[in-house]
Design a protein around this motif. Structure first.
Motif, PDB file in Angstrom:
ATOM      1  N   TYR A   9      32.356  48.062  47.470  1.00  0.00           N
ATOM      2  CA  TYR A   9      31.906  46.678  47.546  1.00  0.00           C
ATOM      3  C   TYR A   9      32.925  45.833  48.301  1.00  0.00           C
ATOM      4  CZ  TYR A   9      27.987  47.543  44.405  1.00  0.00           C
ATOM      5  OH  TYR A   9      26.810  48.002  43.869  1.00  0.00           O
ATOM      6  N   SER A  10      32.423  44.908  49.115  1.00  0.00           N
ATOM      7  CA  SER A  10      33.294  44.171  50.038  1.00  0.00           C
ATOM      8  C   SER A  10      34.351  43.343  49.326  1.00  0.00           C
ATOM      9  CB  SER A  10      32.447  43.275  50.940  1.00  0.00           C
ATOM     10  OG  SER A  10      31.710  42.331  50.173  1.00  0.00           O
ATOM     11  N   HIS A  11      34.073  42.925  48.078  1.00  0.00           N
ATOM     12  CA  HIS A  11      35.063  42.085  47.401  1.00  0.00           C
ATOM     13  C   HIS A  11      36.333  42.861  47.032  1.00  0.00           C
ATOM     14  CE1 HIS A  11      33.041  43.834  43.797  1.00  0.00           C
ATOM     15  NE2 HIS A  11      34.242  43.741  43.262  1.00  0.00           N
ATOM     16  N   THR A  12      36.322  44.191  47.226  1.00  0.00           N
ATOM     17  CA  THR A  12      37.520  44.986  46.933  1.00  0.00           C
ATOM     18  C   THR A  12      38.350  45.276  48.186  1.00  0.00           C
ATOM     19  OG1 THR A  12      36.495  47.178  47.240  1.00  0.00           O
ATOM     20  CG2 THR A  12      36.248  46.132  45.083  1.00  0.00           C
ATOM     21  N   GLU A  51      45.633  39.980  48.923  1.00  0.00           N
ATOM     22  CA  GLU A  51      45.719  39.396  47.587  1.00  0.00           C
ATOM     23  C   GLU A  51      47.077  39.672  46.956  1.00  0.00           C
ATOM     24  OE1 GLU A  51      40.946  40.220  47.103  1.00  0.00           O
ATOM     25  OE2 GLU A  51      42.336  41.225  45.758  1.00  0.00           O
ATOM     26  N   CYS A  84      40.127  39.051  40.010  1.00  0.00           N
ATOM     27  CA  CYS A  84      38.760  39.453  40.354  1.00  0.00           C
ATOM     28  C   CYS A  84      37.886  39.629  39.107  1.00  0.00           C
ATOM     29  CB  CYS A  84      38.779  40.738  41.192  1.00  0.00           C
ATOM     30  SG  CYS A  84      37.239  41.070  42.056  1.00  0.00           S
ATOM     31  N   GLU A 105      39.075  33.164  47.572  1.00  0.00           N
ATOM     32  CA  GLU A 105      37.988  34.129  47.578  1.00  0.00           C
ATOM     33  C   GLU A 105      38.601  35.494  47.831  1.00  0.00           C
ATOM     34  OE1 GLU A 105      35.611  33.899  51.480  1.00  0.00           O
ATOM     35  OE2 GLU A 105      36.377  31.858  51.119  1.00  0.00           O
ATOM     36  N   PRO A 106      37.874  36.563  47.534  1.00  0.00           N
ATOM     37  CA  PRO A 106      38.449  37.898  47.704  1.00  0.00           C
ATOM     38  C   PRO A 106      38.984  38.115  49.117  1.00  0.00           C
ATOM     39  CG  PRO A 106      36.432  38.043  46.437  1.00  0.00           C
ATOM     40  CD  PRO A 106      36.522  36.630  46.921  1.00  0.00           C
ATOM     41  N   ARG A 158      34.602  27.385  47.471  1.00  0.00           N
ATOM     42  CA  ARG A 158      35.063  28.765  47.345  1.00  0.00           C
ATOM     43  C   ARG A 158      34.730  29.283  45.949  1.00  0.00           C
ATOM     44  NH1 ARG A 158      40.755  29.987  50.441  1.00  0.00           N
ATOM     45  NH2 ARG A 158      39.773  30.372  52.460  1.00  0.00           N
ATOM     46  N   GLU A 168      36.171  31.355  43.728  1.00  0.00           N
ATOM     47  CA  GLU A 168      37.123  31.639  42.662  1.00  0.00           C
ATOM     48  C   GLU A 168      38.224  30.591  42.604  1.00  0.00           C
ATOM     49  OE1 GLU A 168      38.658  35.581  43.192  1.00  0.00           O
ATOM     50  OE2 GLU A 168      36.774  36.545  42.665  1.00  0.00           O
TER      51      GLU A 168
END
Length: 249
Positions: free
Chosen positions: A33-36, A42, A123, A225-226, A238, A240
């Motif tokens: 998944y793209s958020h990783t 990060e 996350c 954001e991630p 945003r 997060e």
């Protein structure tokens, strides 16, 4: 490993969590998944804002498959990850670099006392996944106890303002602050399962009040954001919010 074997949590069995069957289904596919994909950026930012140095000890709460813990360990920071998912803990242990260790533990009942130079929960790995009122406070209180006096805590929470404005795939309950959606989740082989997802959403003010109730002093809250962590002031644009707080001496 049973909960009785886990030094991070209390003597009773870990309470079940809705996230466990999802993690069991996802397995290694979680990392597709793209958020990783933004782990290195990060960690760059977290290292800077927490002032981390090689040899220091970090607790990663809700570590998932260990992507942040692995990256920290590659930089010489000793990182211990805890997650309620047996499947994710097993994945985190695979290929873990020296200095990265993992165990199954329930973030709602951590019993660590001033053992770490910093504590992270990124996350929505643990904080923000609870359905019951008070459980996020239990998680943050456990994190606050685990960090040494003078040490820092960093956590992300889903931005309530963003959820109301943009999260059209989810139903947002104003009273509980929970966003709920039903998603098609693919496992490593591509098999699809229809799963309910819940996300606790917060405003910056709520996060400051919660941190204060847990004995932490908030140093900054940023909109992130991630893969794009930074020091931007909170906005509704945003998804997060990144909280950096300190345990007083």
């Amino acid at each position: 490993m049973t909960s009785e074997d886990d030094p991070a949590q209390g003597s009773g069995p870990a309470r079940g969590h809705w996230f466990e069957p999802m993690a069991d289904h996802l397995g290694r596919a979680y990392l597709r998944y793209s958020h990783t994909f933004g782990t290195r950026q990060e960690v760059d930012h977290v290292v800077k804002v927490l002032g981390l140095r090689p040899g220091q000890r970090v607790l990663d709460v809700g570590c998932g498959p260990g992507r942040h813990a692995h990256e920290l360990a590659r930089r010489g920071v000793l990182c211990h990850g805890v997650d309620i998912s047996e499947r994710f803990v097993a994945l985190a242990r695979e290929g873990a670099p020296p200095g990265a260790t993992f165990e199954r533990a329930d973030a709602r009942c951590l019993r660590l006392q001033a053992e770490f130079d910093a504590v992270i929960a990124l996350c929505q790995g643990a904080f923000g996944l609870s359905l019951d009122d008070g459980e996020d406070e239990q998680i943050l209180a456990g994190m606050a106890r685990a960090v040494r006096p003078g040490g820092r805590v960093a956590l992300t929470a889903f931005n309530a303002y963003f959820a109301v404005r943009y999260h059209s795939d989810a139903d947002f309950d104003v009273d509980s602050g929970l966003a709920h959606e039903v998603a098609d989740v693919r496992d490593e082989a591509g098999a699809i399962a229809h799963m309910d997802l819940w996300t606790g959403c917060y405003t910056p003010r709520e996060l400051r009040l919660l941190a204060g109730a847990c004995g932490l002093v908030v140093e900054r809250i940023s909109s992130v954001e991630p893969g794009a962590y930074g020091d931007d002031r909170p906005t509704a644009e945003r998804p997060e919010l990144l909280v950096v707080a300190r345990r007083p001496m």
